[in-house]
Motif scaffolding. Structure first.
Motif, PDB file in Angstrom:
ATOM      1  N   GLN A   1     -46.761  59.729 -90.820  1.00 11.42           N
ATOM      2  CA  GLN A   1     -47.634  58.694 -91.375  1.00 11.42           C
ATOM      3  C   GLN A   1     -47.282  57.342 -90.806  1.00 11.42           C
ATOM      4  OE1 GLN A   1     -48.052  58.942 -95.702  1.00 11.42           O
ATOM      5  NE2 GLN A   1     -46.780  60.747 -95.568  1.00 11.42           N
ATOM      6  N   LEU A   2     -46.321  57.345 -89.877  1.00 12.55           N
ATOM      7  CA  LEU A   2     -45.875  56.081 -89.304  1.00 12.55           C
ATOM      8  C   LEU A   2     -46.709  55.762 -88.070  1.00 12.55           C
ATOM      9  CD1 LEU A   2     -42.124  57.077 -89.495  1.00 12.55           C
ATOM     10  CD2 LEU A   2     -43.366  55.669 -91.143  1.00 12.55           C
ATOM     11  N   TRP A   3     -46.733  54.487 -87.717  1.00 17.34           N
ATOM     12  CA  TRP A   3     -47.526  54.084 -86.549  1.00 17.34           C
ATOM     13  C   TRP A   3     -46.775  54.408 -85.282  1.00 17.34           C
ATOM     14  CZ3 TRP A   3     -51.579  49.732 -86.569  1.00 17.34           C
ATOM     15  CH2 TRP A   3     -52.424  49.922 -87.666  1.00 17.34           C
TER      16      TRP A   3
ATOM     17  N   LEU B   1     -45.552  51.589 -82.710  1.00 19.50           N
ATOM     18  CA  LEU B   1     -44.869  50.390 -83.205  1.00 19.50           C
ATOM     19  C   LEU B   1     -43.496  50.738 -83.779  1.00 19.50           C
ATOM     20  CD1 LEU B   1     -47.823  48.564 -84.978  1.00 19.50           C
ATOM     21  CD2 LEU B   1     -46.774  47.981 -82.803  1.00 19.50           C
TER      22      LEU B   1
ATOM     23  N   GLU C   1     -42.352  48.099 -88.668  1.00 11.70           N
ATOM     24  CA  GLU C   1     -43.752  47.679 -88.787  1.00 11.70           C
ATOM     25  C   GLU C   1     -44.516  48.562 -89.781  1.00 11.70           C
ATOM     26  OE1 GLU C   1     -45.841  44.740 -88.090  1.00 11.70           O
ATOM     27  OE2 GLU C   1     -44.157  44.943 -86.701  1.00 11.70           O
TER      28      GLU C   1
ATOM     29  N   ASN D   1     -43.497  47.737 -93.265  1.00 10.26           N
ATOM     30  CA  ASN D   1     -44.123  46.489 -93.660  1.00 10.26           C
ATOM     31  C   ASN D   1     -45.577  46.696 -94.079  1.00 10.26           C
ATOM     32  OD1 ASN D   1     -43.462  43.923 -94.090  1.00 10.26           O
ATOM     33  ND2 ASN D   1     -43.660  43.238 -91.970  1.00 10.26           N
ATOM     34  N   MET D   2     -46.249  47.568 -93.311  1.00 14.01           N
ATOM     35  CA  MET D   2     -47.649  47.879 -93.618  1.00 14.01           C
ATOM     36  C   MET D   2     -47.740  48.538 -94.999  1.00 14.01           C
ATOM     37  SD  MET D   2     -50.142  50.201 -91.327  1.00 14.01           S
ATOM     38  CE  MET D   2     -49.560  51.739 -91.948  1.00 14.01           C
ATOM     39  N   LEU D   3     -46.814  49.472 -95.268  1.00 15.70           N
ATOM     40  CA  LEU D   3     -46.826  50.167 -96.561  1.00 15.70           C
ATOM     41  C   LEU D   3     -46.550  49.201 -97.706  1.00 15.70           C
ATOM     42  CD1 LEU D   3     -44.920  53.378 -95.488  1.00 15.70           C
ATOM     43  CD2 LEU D   3     -47.326  53.216 -96.108  1.00 15.70           C
TER      44      LEU D   3
ATOM     45  N   HIS E   1     -47.593  46.264 -97.989  1.00 12.16           N
ATOM     46  CA  HIS E   1     -48.869  45.648 -98.363  1.00 12.16           C
ATOM     47  C   HIS E   1     -49.814  46.642 -99.022  1.00 12.16           C
ATOM     48  CE1 HIS E   1     -47.595  42.449 -95.504  1.00 12.16           C
ATOM     49  NE2 HIS E   1     -48.072  41.732 -96.497  1.00 12.16           N
ATOM     50  N   ILE E   2     -49.887  47.843 -98.445  1.00  6.81           N
ATOM     51  CA  ILE E   2     -50.824  48.838 -98.975  1.00  6.81           C
ATOM     52  C   ILE E   2     -50.542  49.130-100.444  1.00  6.81           C
ATOM     53  CG2 ILE E   2     -51.427  51.301 -98.870  1.00  6.81           C
ATOM     54  CD1 ILE E   2     -51.530  51.102 -95.893  1.00  6.81           C
ATOM     55  N   TYR E   3     -49.260  49.267-100.786  1.00  6.03           N
ATOM     56  CA  TYR E   3     -48.918  49.612-102.173  1.00  6.03           C
ATOM     57  C   TYR E   3     -48.607  48.376-103.015  1.00  6.03           C
ATOM     58  CZ  TYR E   3     -48.522  54.466-100.647  1.00  6.03           C
ATOM     59  OH  TYR E   3     -48.779  55.717-100.156  1.00  6.03           O
ATOM     60  N   LYS E   4     -48.735  47.200-102.407  1.00  9.10           N
ATOM     61  CA  LYS E   4     -48.402  45.946-103.095  1.00  9.10           C
ATOM     62  C   LYS E   4     -47.007  46.016-103.726  1.00  9.10           C
ATOM     63  CE  LYS E   4     -53.052  44.381-104.095  1.00  9.10           C
ATOM     64  NZ  LYS E   4     -54.001  43.880-105.089  1.00  9.10           N
TER      65      LYS E   4
END
Lengths: 327, 263
Positions: free
Chosen positions: A109-111, A114, A118, A121-123, A125-128
């Protein structure tokens, strides 16, 4: 503690377009609406209590993945109902997924291009995830999984073991109450497997409910106090793992090494010799009729023996026999 | 609501800088197509022996055709192929298990891709357009709003093309190619619509494609009277709402048809 997952008579049918045979079959399938119904799940019912560690096993194509996909909200069942934490996964998917973690062993599930950092960091935001919780979790993951060593590496440059650690950590970043792991140890070497299992045990001890689908019986034996076996879309066995052997196997094998030539052993009902090799005799004991320790004691007093080993059939063997329908 | 997507936005921009070489090649390709267009139209005007074709003098035609290259660059996205890949490989599952909407994830990715292209592609292209080809400056800056609406309408079509994967269960390359051809003809980006027969223009006016190029370009060039700009924007708004609702319905059906391949 209460039930965290309640599955009631869950069924899933797949409609598969029938393909004809012959030269013009391709054109026929373009216009034909002839479907074949495949039942992937049939009336699957079970409860899972909060904090349990449950293993789901079954041969390829048994319906495990379909079940996992329904439980994670990806698929909608054809009939039946399932509730996890009081929510119907596929109906309130976005609210539901905030509190679950999922790991697909065969798919990251990782990019890919990148650095791992990264993706984390994305996660965030996604899960706040609040910064405080994020930092706290990262500290724990670094301590146990030692992932800080490759946080700056692009995911495509990680080894499978490293990637799996990161994937598991990523699925736990938002403090989910339930995690679903689909073959997380697939392809890992012994050391990596051991580390991952230790970590999963630790996670479960923190109160997280863990549902693990796997082909690796080592995972089941080491981690899951309860095993659900699925075959042909049905739950065929749902039992404490410790009873799995006893339930299906009534025999133990004693491997007896004699000093010198083996003496003649008197057999009786429930005890039979199943093999001889040199100074060694393999004795099968029916545990419904005899207590294994009594037999061992009897052997040791009656004969000159250098070593006795008690063997029980491996879980792998048990499950293989269940799949084959022998048990 | 959009804060969940912020991380995806940032990561995608960072990711796009990994493929700097591809950006560079794209800029060169746009430049080459501009020069080809230049020479073709120069030849057409020379052989026609007139100074005006379809009411366009040569510099006007060059402005129009350059706008076509620039607007196409702004509209272009390969998101449908990314969707196709994710549906076919099953990677779409990794988004479905998170508290995000997959259509919005895709939208975030295209917007992020566009944002990074402002510097890598758009600005070089604008420099060529204004300083070498010397196209005229916009008559009305409202064209930016119109182009924005056109972008969203185009994105709906792109997303719908990607969703076709759920029904074709395979390659959408053909669908995409047909769409590209239809859009380029009916939107007026291949040739000004005024050069087509009247019946063709009437059909084009009833389709959403003019909202993607003809309307923003006409506002830029001032060929839409300023009193008609509002009604043109309303028409774009109408298509946008209609298409977005349709996309929403199709996505709901796709969600039910979800088949996750592999594992």
């Amino acid at each position: 503690m209460g039930n965290i997952i309640e599955s009631r008579r869950l069924s899933k049918d797949y409609r598969i377009l029938k393909r004809g045979k012959g030269r013009f079959a391709f054109f026929k399938t373009l216009v034909s609406r002839d479907y074949k119904i495949v039942r992937a799940l049939k009336n699957v019912t079970f409860d899972i209590r909060e904090g349990e560690f449950v293993g789901i096993v079954g041969p390829n194509g048994a319906g495990k993945s379909t079940l996992a996909k329904i439980l994670t909200g990806i698929l909608t069942p054809s009939s039946g109902k399932v509730k996890v934490m009081g929510l119907v996964p596929y109906e309130s998917r976005r609210k539901y997924t905030q509190n679950i973690g999922v790991v697909f062993g065969q798919r990251t599930q990782l990019w890919w291009d990148l650095p791992v950092k990264e993706s984390f960091n994305m996660l965030k935001h996604i899960y706040k995830i609040p910064e405080k919780d994020f930092q706290k979790n990262m500290k724990i993951f670094n301590k146990i999984l030692e992932i800080d060593k490759y946080m700056m590496k692009p995911v495509r440059k990680l080894s499978l073991g490293e990637r799996m650690r990161c994937d598991v950590a990523a699925s736990l970043l938002h403090n989910p109450k339930v995690i679903f792991l689909d073959e997380p140890t697939i392809g890992l070497d012994v050391e990596a497997k051991h580390n991952l299992r230790q970590f999963l045990k630790h996670v479960n001890e923190q109160g997280v409910t863990v549902i693990l689908t796997t082909h690796d019986m080592g995972d089941i034996e080491e981690l899951c106090p309860r095993t659900i076996i699925i075959d042909h879309g049905k739950v065929i066995i749902d039992t404490p793992t410790s009873e799995l052997r006893g339930k299906v196997s009534k025999e133990r094998t004693l491997i007896i090494d004699f000093i010198g030539k083996p003496s003649k052993i008197k057999t009786r009902s429930g005890i039979k010799i199943i093999g001889r090799e040199g100074d060694r005799i393999l004795l099968s004991v029916d545990i419904r009729k005899h207590c294994v320790s009594d037999i061992v004691r009897e052997m040791l007093t009656k004969y000159k023996i250098s070593d006795v080993t008690i063997e029980q059939p491996s879980i792998e063997e048990v499950i293989r026999r269940i799949y084959k329908g022998e048990l | 609501m959009f804060s969940r997507y912020y991380g995806i936005f940032i990561s995608r921009i960072k990711e796009s800088f990994i493929y700097r070489f591809s950006s560079f090649v794209q800029v060169i390709a746009s430049g080459i197509s501009l020069f080809i267009i230049w020479y073709i139209w120069k030849a057409i005007y020379a052989s026609a022996g007139t100074t005006s074709i379809g009411g366009f003098a040569f510099p006007e035609m060059m402005t129009y055709m350059t706008l076509s290259v620039i607007f196409n660059m702004v509209l272009a996205t390969f998101q449908e192929h990314e969707i196709e890949r994710e549906v076919r490989s099953g990677k779409i599952a990794t988004y479905l298990i998170k508290p995000v909407s997959y259509p919005l994830v895709c939208f975030t990715r295209t917007i992020a891709g566009k944002t990074s292209q402002i510097f890598t592609r758009l600005i070089p292209l604008l420099i060529v357009a204004f300083f070498i080809i010397k196209i005229s400056i916009p008559v009305s800056w409202i064209f930016l709003l119109s182009l924005g609406l056109g972008y969203l309408i185009n994105y709906n079509l792109v997303f719908l093309t990607g969703l076709m994967t759920f029904w074709t269960k395979g390659n959408i390359w053909g669908v995409r190619l047909s769409r590209t051809v239809i859009v380029s003809i009916f939107s007026g980006s291949l040739l000004p619509l005024i050069m087509f027969p009247e019946w063709f223009v009437e059909i084009a006016n009833m389709l959403p494609f003019i909202a993607m190029f003809h309307i923003p370009a006409s506002i830029y060039l001032g060929s839409i009277a300023s009193t008609d700009i509002i009604s043109s924007l309303l028409l774009q708004g109408f298509w946008l709402i209609l298409l977005t609702s349709f996309t929403f319905i199709v996505w709901k059906r796709a969600e039910k048809k979800m088949f996750i391949q592999g594992g």
